[in-house]
Write an enzyme that holds these catalytic residues in place. Structure first.
Site, short mmCIF file in Angstrom:
data_model
loop_
_atom_site.label_atom_id
_atom_site.label_comp_id
_atom_site.label_asym_id
_atom_site.label_seq_id
_atom_site.Cartn_x
_atom_site.Cartn_y
_atom_site.Cartn_z
N ASN A 187 0.81 -1.32 -0.01
CA ASN A 187 -0.13 0.01 0.14
C ASN A 187 0.93 1.38 0.07
O ASN A 187 2.06 1.29 0.67
CB ASN A 187 -0.86 -0.20 1.28
CG ASN A 187 -1.87 0.96 1.11
OD1 ASN A 187 -1.80 2.19 1.53
ND2 ASN A 187 -3.40 0.49 0.97
N TYR B 58 2.62 2.61 3.51
CA TYR B 58 3.60 1.42 3.68
C TYR B 58 2.92 0.46 4.77
O TYR B 58 2.75 -0.56 4.37
CB TYR B 58 4.97 1.48 3.94
CG TYR B 58 5.56 2.13 2.68
CD1 TYR B 58 5.08 2.53 1.49
CD2 TYR B 58 6.86 2.55 2.76
CE1 TYR B 58 5.85 3.09 0.53
CE2 TYR B 58 7.79 2.99 1.80
CZ TYR B 58 7.15 3.35 0.50
OH TYR B 58 7.70 3.78 -0.68
N GLU C 148 1.79 -14.45 4.00
CA GLU C 148 1.19 -15.35 4.94
C GLU C 148 0.23 -15.20 5.54
O GLU C 148 -0.80 -16.05 5.78
CB GLU C 148 2.40 -15.72 5.93
CG GLU C 148 3.66 -16.40 5.42
CD GLU C 148 4.58 -15.27 4.89
OE1 GLU C 148 4.25 -14.21 4.51
OE2 GLU C 148 5.81 -15.49 4.93
N CYS D 166 8.13 -13.64 8.40
CA CYS D 166 8.23 -12.79 9.46
C CYS D 166 7.91 -13.06 10.72
O CYS D 166 7.04 -13.82 11.02
CB CYS D 166 7.97 -11.37 9.09
SG CYS D 166 6.29 -10.78 9.35
N CYS E 244 4.02 -12.69 11.03
CA CYS E 244 3.54 -13.81 10.70
C CYS E 244 3.53 -15.16 11.45
O CYS E 244 2.63 -15.82 11.50
CB CYS E 244 3.83 -14.18 9.16
SG CYS E 244 3.41 -13.05 7.93
#
Ligand code: THU
Length: 160
Positions: free
Chosen positions: A65, A68, A75, A112, A115
């Protein structure tokens, strides 16, 4: 006071051909999903394919987006798609792959931290491990037998 060692284990594959045919199939779906990522800012495309207990495969990719932080990782796009469409359906395994438009990603790209935390909720609730398989665009591939093996000392609902 004592020092403790926290260990984890994973299987490292030298290349794609070493994966089982089922894992290859799932990873190929993740590669398909990766090609549809919306990542105009980072140019880092991530694809995920998630195998459900009913045999259905759910795909996801990162959605960025202009503001950000409003973007989302592949995930979480995939697991929330699965959780919203098929509540209470078990997740068997998740294949993850990443490729950059500016360089070749030649090492495995794991999920990450945020996630991992999100996925852990689903693994804990279903009381069955979720296999995680991750790679870059080329190179070695890592497979773990569960999500929690990637997240020691994790936070869960038992603390609340
Ligand atoms: N990204 C993912 O989709 N999954 C991860 O586990 C790590 C990062 C995305 C977020 C962002 O769109 C881009 O990769 C660069 O961080």
């Amino acid at each position: 006071m004592k020092k403790i060692n926290v260990t984890t284990s994973a299987t490292m594959f030298d290349d794609f051909s070493q994966l089982s045919s089922d894992d290859q199939l799932l990873m190929n779906k993740a590669i398909e999903a990766r090609k549809k990522a919306y990542a105009p800012y980072s140019k880092f495309n991530v694809g995920v394919a998630l195998l459900l207990g009913n045999g259905e495969i759910i795909l996801g990719n990162n959605q960025e987006n202009a503001a950000y932080p409003s973007g989302m990782c592949a995930e979480r796009v995939a697991i929330w798609k699965a959780g919203s469409e098929y509540p209470n359906m078990k997740v068997k395994k998740i294949a993850i792959t990443a490729a950059s438009e500016t360089s070749t990603v030649n090492k495995p790209v794991g999920p990450c931290g945020a996630c991992r935390q999100t996925l852990s909720e689903y693994e804990i609730n279903q009381k069955e491990p979720i296999e995680i398989i991750f790679m870059g665009e080329v190179g070695k591939i890592v497979k773990t037998e569960s999500l929690l093996s990637l997240l020691p000392f994790s936070f869960d609902s038992s603390y609340l």
